[in-house]
Design a protein around this motif. Structure first.
Motif, PDB file in Angstrom:
ATOM      1  N   GLY A 110       0.824  -1.219   0.000  1.00  0.00           N
ATOM      2  CA  GLY A 110       0.000   0.000   0.000  1.00  0.00           C
ATOM      3  C   GLY A 110       0.854   1.264   0.000  1.00  0.00           C
ATOM      4  N   ILE A 111       1.881   1.276   0.829  1.00  0.00           N
ATOM      5  CA  ILE A 111       2.747   2.470   0.879  1.00  0.00           C
ATOM      6  C   ILE A 111       3.415   2.659  -0.486  1.00  0.00           C
ATOM      7  CG2 ILE A 111       4.791   3.524   1.928  1.00  0.00           C
ATOM      8  CD1 ILE A 111       4.085   2.008   4.536  1.00  0.00           C
ATOM      9  N   THR A 112       3.885   1.553  -1.069  1.00  0.00           N
ATOM     10  CA  THR A 112       4.554   1.631  -2.382  1.00  0.00           C
ATOM     11  C   THR A 112       3.583   2.136  -3.452  1.00  0.00           C
ATOM     12  OG1 THR A 112       5.860  -0.275  -1.726  1.00  0.00           O
ATOM     13  CG2 THR A 112       5.917   0.296  -4.045  1.00  0.00           C
ATOM     14  N   LYS A 113       2.352   1.665  -3.387  1.00  0.00           N
ATOM     15  CA  LYS A 113       1.385   2.007  -4.434  1.00  0.00           C
ATOM     16  C   LYS A 113       0.871   3.446  -4.313  1.00  0.00           C
ATOM     17  CE  LYS A 113      -2.920   0.110  -6.381  1.00  0.00           C
ATOM     18  NZ  LYS A 113      -2.480  -0.234  -7.718  1.00  0.00           N
ATOM     19  N   PHE A 114       0.621   3.881  -3.090  1.00  0.00           N
ATOM     20  CA  PHE A 114      -0.098   5.143  -2.933  1.00  0.00           C
ATOM     21  C   PHE A 114       0.777   6.314  -2.500  1.00  0.00           C
ATOM     22  CE2 PHE A 114      -3.369   1.827  -2.160  1.00  0.00           C
ATOM     23  CZ  PHE A 114      -4.155   2.094  -3.280  1.00  0.00           C
ATOM     24  N   THR A 115       2.023   6.052  -2.144  1.00  0.00           N
ATOM     25  CA  THR A 115       2.886   7.156  -1.717  1.00  0.00           C
ATOM     26  C   THR A 115       3.941   7.382  -2.789  1.00  0.00           C
ATOM     27  OG1 THR A 115       2.562   6.393   0.525  1.00  0.00           O
ATOM     28  CG2 THR A 115       4.278   8.032   0.200  1.00  0.00           C
ATOM     29  N   LYS A 116       3.827   8.493  -3.463  1.00  0.00           N
ATOM     30  CA  LYS A 116       4.728   8.754  -4.588  1.00  0.00           C
ATOM     31  C   LYS A 116       6.186   8.663  -4.167  1.00  0.00           C
ATOM     32  CE  LYS A 116       2.080  11.627  -7.640  1.00  0.00           C
ATOM     33  NZ  LYS A 116       1.590  12.959  -7.758  1.00  0.00           N
ATOM     34  N   LYS A 117       6.940   7.930  -4.929  1.00  0.00           N
ATOM     35  CA  LYS A 117       8.394   7.837  -4.769  1.00  0.00           C
ATOM     36  C   LYS A 117       8.868   7.133  -3.503  1.00  0.00           C
ATOM     37  CE  LYS A 117       9.440  11.933  -7.465  1.00  0.00           C
ATOM     38  NZ  LYS A 117       9.777  13.332  -7.342  1.00  0.00           N
ATOM     39  N   ALA A 118       7.922   6.653  -2.654  1.00  0.00           N
ATOM     40  CA  ALA A 118       8.372   5.988  -1.422  1.00  0.00           C
ATOM     41  C   ALA A 118       9.032   4.662  -1.767  1.00  0.00           C
ATOM     42  CB  ALA A 118       7.186   5.745  -0.499  1.00  0.00           C
ATOM     43  N   LYS A 119      10.187   4.425  -1.163  1.00  0.00           N
ATOM     44  CA  LYS A 119      10.858   3.130  -1.357  1.00  0.00           C
ATOM     45  C   LYS A 119      10.665   2.294  -0.094  1.00  0.00           C
ATOM     46  CE  LYS A 119      13.887   1.597  -3.730  1.00  0.00           C
ATOM     47  NZ  LYS A 119      15.162   0.964  -4.057  1.00  0.00           N
ATOM     48  N   VAL A 120      10.142   1.096  -0.289  1.00  0.00           N
ATOM     49  CA  VAL A 120       9.780   0.263   0.858  1.00  0.00           C
ATOM     50  C   VAL A 120      10.526  -1.071   0.804  1.00  0.00           C
ATOM     51  CG1 VAL A 120       7.883  -0.842   2.103  1.00  0.00           C
ATOM     52  CG2 VAL A 120       7.462   1.277   0.849  1.00  0.00           C
ATOM     53  N   LEU A 121      11.097  -1.437   1.946  1.00  0.00           N
ATOM     54  CA  LEU A 121      11.719  -2.753   2.084  1.00  0.00           C
ATOM     55  C   LEU A 121      10.919  -3.565   3.102  1.00  0.00           C
ATOM     56  CD1 LEU A 121      14.182  -4.695   1.582  1.00  0.00           C
ATOM     57  CD2 LEU A 121      15.245  -3.633   3.587  1.00  0.00           C
ATOM     58  N   LEU A 122      10.536  -4.770   2.709  1.00  0.00           N
ATOM     59  CA  LEU A 122       9.847  -5.693   3.613  1.00  0.00           C
ATOM     60  C   LEU A 122      10.865  -6.737   4.052  1.00  0.00           C
ATOM     61  CD1 LEU A 122       7.196  -6.900   4.804  1.00  0.00           C
ATOM     62  CD2 LEU A 122       6.832  -8.007   2.604  1.00  0.00           C
ATOM     63  N   VAL A 123      11.127  -6.794   5.358  1.00  0.00           N
ATOM     64  CA  VAL A 123      12.106  -7.752   5.883  1.00  0.00           C
ATOM     65  C   VAL A 123      11.348  -8.898   6.552  1.00  0.00           C
ATOM     66  CG1 VAL A 123      14.002  -8.106   7.520  1.00  0.00           C
ATOM     67  CG2 VAL A 123      13.819  -5.936   6.278  1.00  0.00           C
ATOM     68  N   ASP A 124      11.613 -10.119   6.123  1.00  0.00           N
ATOM     69  CA  ASP A 124      10.942 -11.273   6.712  1.00  0.00           C
ATOM     70  C   ASP A 124      11.895 -11.969   7.670  1.00  0.00           C
ATOM     71  OD1 ASP A 124       9.203 -13.227   7.336  1.00  0.00           O
ATOM     72  OD2 ASP A 124       8.948 -14.032   5.310  1.00  0.00           O
TER      73      ASP A 124
END
Ligand SMILES: Nc1ncnc2c1ncn2[C@@H]1O[C@H](COP(=O)(O)OP(=O)(O)OP(=O)(O)O)[C@@H](O)[C@H]1O
Ligand SMILES: [Mg+2]
Length: 260
Positions: free
Chosen positions: A26-40
């Motif tokens: 959601g953050i990646t899709k709706f926040t322009k230019k936001a770079k998101v890393l998901l750590v598992d």
């Protein structure tokens, strides 16, 4: 420097991975230019798999970075381990081999800070880092809490879910008192909510009385579409963009961004 959020509850099946993946997407899709890393950091590998990462074919993964000693080696392992998804989310995945090596990892010096050290070289490359925890308070969850500046606690709508809240508060006390790491609870999230059930309404009321403003206004509904999305390797925003699940996770995303 990235905002770092752990998704934590000792209880299993409360929607930690669903929340981590859909929040990251959601953050990646709706926040322009936001770079998101998901750590598992869960050996079940659920959050990576939920976004379509082939978790059984990983050449390198988070556990390898934990065991590497030099910064140069960490950097090259990070580059090799982080995979991009079609949703634009970067994922640092794990699988069962993280559990296989839990005992040796637990014996390493500075074992509570391994994740903080592992992601340090790439923190400036991301705006948001979301960490999906396993359902326990073992070495991996402690690492996630120590590497994060905030925590989001999903709680499912059951009596046992409510009991688990005591355990979560105890875990926060442990980390604060023994590891000198102040935990900022960004919020408590009611998950798997079904307004037709008395138990859902009762648990939500108890959470609201106990946590006050810490409880997110958004509740995540129990829907078939949310449970289906991982099997397609997609977030709820691709699987059912107009449905109740997508609406709820988008509303949660907005609340999270405001509180950060
Ligand atoms: N809001 C929801 N509605 C319906 N099903 C859901 C919802 N959230 C999660 N699920 C489903 O419930 C199961 C457990 O969810 P999830 O894996 O997100 O929980 P978890 O807390 O990460 O579990 P674990 O503690 O094992 O890591 C999964 O099959 C998931 O698809
Ligand atoms: Mg999970």
């Amino acid at each position: 420097m990235a905002h770092k959020l752990a998704i934590f509850n000792m209880k299993g099946g409360v929607g930690k991975s669903a929340t981590a993946t859909n929040l990251a997407a959601g953050i990646t899709k709706f926040t322009k230019k936001a770079k998101v890393l998901l750590v598992d950091i869960d050996p079940q590998g659920t959050s990576g798999a939920s976004l379509g990462i082939p978790i059984w074919e990983l050449e390198t993964q988070l556990k390898d970075i934990f065991k590497s000693q030099s910064i140069e080696e960490k950097e090259s392992l990070l580059e090799a381990s982080i995979l991009s998804t079609p949703q634009g989310v970067d994922v640092l995945p794990s699988n069962i081999f993280l559990a296989v090596e839990e005992i040796s990892i637990s014996g390493l010096p500075g074992r509570e800070n391994l994740l903080a050290k592992a992601i340090a070289p790439i923190e400036d490359s991301y705006d948001y880092i979301i960490i999906d925890c396993p359902p326990n308070i073992g070495v991996f969850s402690i690492n996630a809490l120590k590497a994060s500046d905030s925590v989001l606690v999903p709680v499912d709508m059951s009596y046992v879910g409510l009991l688990g809240v005591r355990g979560v508060e105890y875990a926060f006390d442990l980390v604060t008192n023994f590891l000198d790491h102040e935990i900022n609870i960004l919020g408590v999230l009611a998950t798997r909510y079904d307004g037709r059930k008395i138990i859902s309404r009762d648990v939500l009321k108890s959470l609201s009385e106990h946590f006050g403003d810490l409880l997110f206004n958004t509740t995540i509904p129990e829907t078939v579409k949310i449970s289906e999305a991982p099997s397609y390797g997609t977030s709820i925003f691709e699987h059912d963009p107009k449905g109740a699940g997508a609406k709820a996770y988008r509303a949660l995303m907005k609340e999270v961004m405001k509180r950060w």
